[in-house]
Write an enzyme that holds these catalytic residues in place. Structure first.
Site, PDB file in Angstrom:
ATOM      1  N   CYS A  10       0.833  -1.199   0.000  1.00  0.00           N
ATOM      2  CA  CYS A  10       0.000   0.000   0.000  1.00  0.00           C
ATOM      3  C   CYS A  10       0.871   1.253   0.000  1.00  0.00           C
ATOM      4  CB  CYS A  10      -0.925   0.009   1.220  1.00  0.00           C
ATOM      5  SG  CYS A  10      -2.030   1.436   1.298  1.00  0.00           S
ATOM      6  N   ASP A  32     -20.084 -17.084  20.892  1.00  0.00           N
ATOM      7  CA  ASP A  32     -19.226 -16.111  20.192  1.00  0.00           C
ATOM      8  C   ASP A  32     -19.245 -14.798  20.976  1.00  0.00           C
ATOM      9  OD1 ASP A  32     -17.744 -14.632  18.400  1.00  0.00           O
ATOM     10  OD2 ASP A  32     -19.347 -14.455  16.913  1.00  0.00           O
ATOM     11  N   CYS A  65     -12.556 -13.580  19.237  1.00  0.00           N
ATOM     12  CA  CYS A  65     -11.673 -12.585  18.621  1.00  0.00           C
ATOM     13  C   CYS A  65     -10.529 -12.232  19.552  1.00  0.00           C
ATOM     14  CB  CYS A  65     -12.467 -11.334  18.245  1.00  0.00           C
ATOM     15  SG  CYS A  65     -13.303 -10.547  19.642  1.00  0.00           S
ATOM     16  N   CYS A 107       0.161   5.771   7.414  1.00  0.00           N
ATOM     17  CA  CYS A 107      -1.168   5.422   7.922  1.00  0.00           C
ATOM     18  C   CYS A 107      -1.061   4.469   9.097  1.00  0.00           C
ATOM     19  CB  CYS A 107      -1.987   4.780   6.800  1.00  0.00           C
ATOM     20  SG  CYS A 107      -3.595   4.195   7.322  1.00  0.00           S
TER      21      CYS A 107
END
Length: 406
Positions: A60, A338, A364, A66
């Site tokens: 990128c 979850d 996660c 960034c």
């Protein structure tokens, strides 16, 4: 000061050993010799003396400035191995081992949801991500992370900033790709009044937004922002949780379907808007439980409008304060769980006591997953396998699905 990088921390910072403890260096790789200025426990203005063979040119153009991606300077297989080690280390910290399957990584330009910062300027509007450790805004017109449909919607976001933004504050524009067009939710803008509502609605119509939410109030609904969840179509409420990429969602769903197998009665905990519950209803009766009433309503509506699904029941319930008790799992053959990043310690304890034959866990956060997994294994469950999934490419985040059985 010259140092040699020894390893990566779980957040992606490179770590070298100094005289007084670890020294952190951004965007470096193990084995690299670097030099720079020591400021506290960080090496600033670091320069590479000897590069790692795992270093690559970032794909990128915005990678150096960034803050949206951390690991574009490393080969894909290096990042995959590092994230696998993050999962493996989390399990080892709880004394656990498992069959760790190869990680499944979403491709570039596949993120279907992102929060973009926007500022009104003297000459127009700026959109982008923040630079690392800074409030400076970096324009990202060639972002390799976002789906092209999100990039194509930037002019619409700029119009919203110009219409409802102030030069004194920054807007957060959460944009989600939907089957009906961009679904946008904005915070940090001007207070709504009659005139602003009208102007924002005009922007939404002219720019093809499916839905526009301003400070948690829907101000325009051109078309329901549908998401496909198996055979069902669901319009999640504004700002509701959604898996980051289509491929990531599919990878997690396949793992969950494999884990529950032929179970005919399933309870889905932290069900959201139906990511797992609705596809599973193609073969099983599902009871979906979630703390957000709006997400439960969206799931229920999606089920009622779909064809060929078995019975799905919903229950709005705060599973942190009031987890399902063991007797509420009577005759349930499999559970899907979850939870958010904090995990679900209280719910896992009651689930362990319920002795449901199979548990499909999605997480996660490998650390809280391992903590909760230890509760299950201590109660007699076997951790059959773990499937790491990388939806957040070039970041430090890693997700997983796992199967537990008695």
């Amino acid at each position: 000061m010259k140092l040699t990088i020894e390893r990566l921390g779980h957040l992606g910072d490179a770590i070298a050993q100094g005289e007084n403890g670890p020294i952190f260096v951004a965007q470096m790789l193990p084995g690299e010799e670097v030099e720079g200025e020591l400021v506290g426990s960080r090496l600033e203005n670091a320069r590479i003396v000897t590069p790692s063979p795992d270093r690559v040119r970032p794909p990128c153009a915005h990678a150096r400035s960034c803050g949206g991606c951390m690991m574009q300077h490393a080969k894909d297989d290096f990042v995959a191995a590092w994230k696998m080690d993050v999962v493996r280390s989390a399990l080892a910290g709880q004394g656990l081992e498992a069959d760790l399957r190869p990680i499944l990584t979403s491709p570039p330009q596949s993120r279907r949801r992102a929060t973009i910062a926007g500022r009104r300027t003297k000459g127009g509007a700026m959109l982008g991500f923040h630079a690392r450790g800074s409030d400076a805004l970096v324009l990202v017109p060639q972002c390799q992370l976002l789906h092209p449909d999100l990039i194509a919607a930037f002019p619409a976001l700029e119009a919203l900033v110009m219409t409802g933004g102030s030069r004194k504050s920054e807007l957060a524009l959460t944009i989600t790709r939907s089957l009906a067009g961009p679904d946008v939710s904005v915070t940090g803008g001007k207070p709504l009044d009659g005139q602003l509502r009208l102007e924002l609605a005009r922007v939404a119509e002219a720019r093809g937004l499916s839905r526009l939410t301003w400070e948690h109030e829907v101000v325009a609904l051109r078309a329901a922002p549908m998401q496909a969840m198996g055979r069902a179509l669901v319009a999640p409420p504004p700002g509701a949780f959604l898996q980051a990429t289509d491929q990531g969602q599919a990878d997690l769903l396949r793992a969950v379907q494999e884990a529950v197998g032929d179970a005919k009665r399933i309870t889905d905990l932290f069900a959201g808007s139906g990511t797992f519950a609705l596809p599973l209803a193609e073969r099983a009766e599902v009871h979906a439980v979630e703390g957000d009433a709006a997400m439960m309503a969206a799931l229920d509506k999606g089920w009622r409008q779909a064809e060929g699904l078995k019975r799905v029941t919903t229950e709005t319930r705060d599973l942190f304060r009031r987890p399902l008790e063991p007797d509420e799992f009577k005759n349930v053959q499999a559970v899907v769980i979850d939870p958010p990043r904090a995990g679900a310690e209280a719910q896992t304890k009651t689930l362990a006591a319920a002795k449901v034959p199979v548990i499909a866990a999605v997480s996660c956060n490998p650390v809280t997953f391992a903590r909760d997994a230890r509760i299950l294994t201590a109660a007699g469950y076997r951790l059959d396998w773990v499937q790491p999934v990388d939806q957040f490419r070039w970041s430090s985040h890693v997700e997983l699905a796992a199967r537990f059985s008695l």
